[in-house]
Design a protein around this motif. Structure first.
Motif, PDB file in Angstrom:
ATOM      1  N   LEU A   1       0.948  -1.264   0.270  1.00  0.00           N
ATOM      2  CA  LEU A   1      -0.040   0.032   0.136  1.00  0.00           C
ATOM      3  C   LEU A   1       1.165   1.220  -0.089  1.00  0.00           C
ATOM      4  N   MET A   2       1.973   1.211   0.935  1.00  0.00           N
ATOM      5  CA  MET A   2       2.932   2.283   0.737  1.00  0.00           C
ATOM      6  C   MET A   2       3.594   2.563  -0.697  1.00  0.00           C
ATOM      7  N   GLY A   3       3.933   1.387  -1.479  1.00  0.00           N
ATOM      8  CA  GLY A   3       4.298   1.656  -2.477  1.00  0.00           C
ATOM      9  C   GLY A   3       3.459   2.057  -3.653  1.00  0.00           C
ATOM     10  N   MET A   4       2.145   1.691  -3.656  1.00  0.00           N
ATOM     11  CA  MET A   4       0.948   2.303  -4.349  1.00  0.00           C
ATOM     12  C   MET A   4       0.928   3.832  -4.290  1.00  0.00           C
ATOM     13  N   CYS A   5       0.721   4.342  -3.091  1.00  0.00           N
ATOM     14  CA  CYS A   5       0.750   5.665  -2.729  1.00  0.00           C
ATOM     15  C   CYS A   5       1.773   6.469  -3.240  1.00  0.00           C
ATOM     16  N   LEU A   6       3.125   5.994  -2.976  1.00  0.00           N
ATOM     17  CA  LEU A   6       4.182   6.623  -3.282  1.00  0.00           C
ATOM     18  C   LEU A   6       4.461   6.779  -4.730  1.00  0.00           C
ATOM     19  N   GLY A   7       4.154   5.765  -5.616  1.00  0.00           N
ATOM     20  CA  GLY A   7       4.397   5.943  -6.879  1.00  0.00           C
ATOM     21  C   GLY A   7       3.264   6.624  -7.467  1.00  0.00           C
TER      22      GLY A   7
END
Length: 449
Positions: A205-211
């Motif tokens: 989820l962090m990767g989805m938001c940061l990307g």
């Protein structure tokens, strides 16, 4: 930790690289709705950013399945497959809504169906810890009802705050980071394998938001739409359900000793376990206030308006970027404050730090209500609005038009004199009394007059 970071980076990279083509696809398909009365942006902006986020989720799960240390999550638990099934269903509903604006009740039914799909595959709340009593097992219908309610509330809470550029993605990213630290501590510190799926979900989820954030920060080039806001809300709810309903509190050895001692020792653990919505306290508060406000005014709870928390920040006088940063600040303070208190509840320094930061947040919140003036020596280091205004010199008296006239006498009205009259040769046209031609006769170089 290295495998989790690798999964996070792959998810962020895939989401970031796909957002550009998805934006072109949204423009080509006409997924650019007209500006509504409640919108803050001034130009039509494409939606469907959730498409890139969904493929980032798939990439993160695929990479984690091929990593040696994370492969056991897929072998010992069916939760990743349950998450992917529910996410695919809610993503399809969101894409249809971004393109065709489906009814709110249909979306609500789709959210409940997506939650039911996850429950059928094992992602459900099995028990809840109660202070002073211990672990309370839930029946099948109680666990299903509680799971569906948690999923629907979280999805709509995230959807409600998706009103400013970068707001929803940033707040969910902060919530996911706090949840990651907590679930990783349970898995690594207490060696409880049941917390591994929640740790994986929050990392993805962090990767989805940061990307997605680089494309969504103000001024946003693309919006995530309902396909993205409902998706990240479901993933966050899935992580909360996994760490709440799958981790046995008895394995944490918090119920040893007397009932009073066990309750006191379990209090910091109950806060994140029983109340995972504290991680997204700001979106939930916005959701509750919106329902109460619309019901009080005789409107439908699903009716859109401009009364959300971020809209009120703009009305107070905050800029777009400052309103987003203030929401970030409060979300991070609540999320990481709860996690820090769950780790060291006996430390007064944590409580004092939270109180101090809350005071700072209140000052930032009320900043437009007053305009502080910096001292003279600090004016070079602050924005112009905080500098002292220079004293304007008093206007000088009108000079006399005739020799020997008094300054207090009013100037005599004079008839306009045509330009080029005798005695006015050489007068500049900008200071001439007569009228100027609006379109001067300009001659090209090299031409004869």
């Amino acid at each position: 930790m290295r495998d989790y970071l690798l999964t996070l980076c792959v998810t962020a990279a895939v989401t970031y690289l796909l957002t550009g083509p998805v934006r072109k696809f949204a423009i080509a398909t006409g997924a650019m709705p007209e500006i509504r009365a409640r919108d803050v942006h001034r130009e039509p902006t494409p939606r469907l950013g959730g498409i890139a986020m969904f493929f980032g989720l798939c990439a993160g799960l695929l990479v984690a399945d091929h990593l040696q240390n994370l492969n056991s999550v897929f072998e010992l638990s069916n939760e990743p497959r349950a998450l992917l099934s529910g996410a695919a269903l809610i993503w399809i509903i969101g894409v249809l809504d971004d393109k065709f604006e489906i009814d709110a009740l249909i979306k609500l039914g789709g959210q409940m169906i997506a939650a039911g799909v996850m429950v059928m595959q094992g992602l459900t709340i099995l028990w809840i810890p109660v202070p002073g009593i211990g672990t309370v097992s839930l029946t099948s219908w109680q666990g299903t009802l509680l799971t569906v309610a948690l999923v629907v509330i979280t999805i709509n809470a995230v959807n409600f705050v998706d009103g400013l550029d970068g707001l929803a993605a940033g707040m969910v990213c902060l919530a996911a980071a706090a949840f990651f630290l907590y679930s990783y501590r349970i898995w690594y510190g207490y060696m409880i394998e049941a917390a591994a799926p929640a740790t994986l979900f929050t990392a993805i989820l962090m990767g989805m938001c940061l990307g997605f954030l680089p494309h969504n920060m103000h001024p946003a080039r693309i919006f995530m739409g309902d396909s993205g806001s409902m998706l990240i809300g479901l993933v966050l709810a899935a992580a909360a359900i996994s760490v709440t309903g799958q981790v046995d509190p008895d394995a944490l050895k918090i119920f040893e000793g007397s009932t009073r001692q066990a309750t006191h020792a379990a209090l910091p653990v109950f806060i994140p376990l029983l109340l995972p919505l504290t991680i997204i306290a700001i979106p939930v508060a916005d959701l509750v206030l919106a329902i109460v406000r619309r019901t009080w005014n005789g409107q439908s709870p699903f009716a859109a308006d401009r009364g959300h928390l971020h809209h009120r920040l703009l009305e107070i006088g905050h800029s777009h970027s400052r309103a987003v940063l203030i929401m970030y600040f409060w979300s991070a303070l609540i999320a990481f404050g709860v996690v820090a208190y769950s780790v060291h509840s006996a430390s007064m320094w944590i409580v004092l730090a939270i109180v101090a930061l809350s005071a700072v947040g209140l000052v930032l919140l009320l900043l437009p209500r007053f305009t502080p003036r910096a001292p003279r020596w600090a004016e070079a280091f602050v924005p112009p609005r905080y500098r002292r205004r220079a004293v304007q010199p008093e206007p000088t008296a009108v000079p006399a038009l005739a020799y020997g006239a008094e300054l207090s006498e009013a100037p005599e009205e004079r008839a306009p004199v045509a330009v080029g009259a005798p005695g006015l040769n050489g007068v500049n046209g900008a200071t001439a009394i007569g009228p100027r031609s609006r379109f001067p006769d300009r001659k090209k170089a090299g031409t004869r007059g």
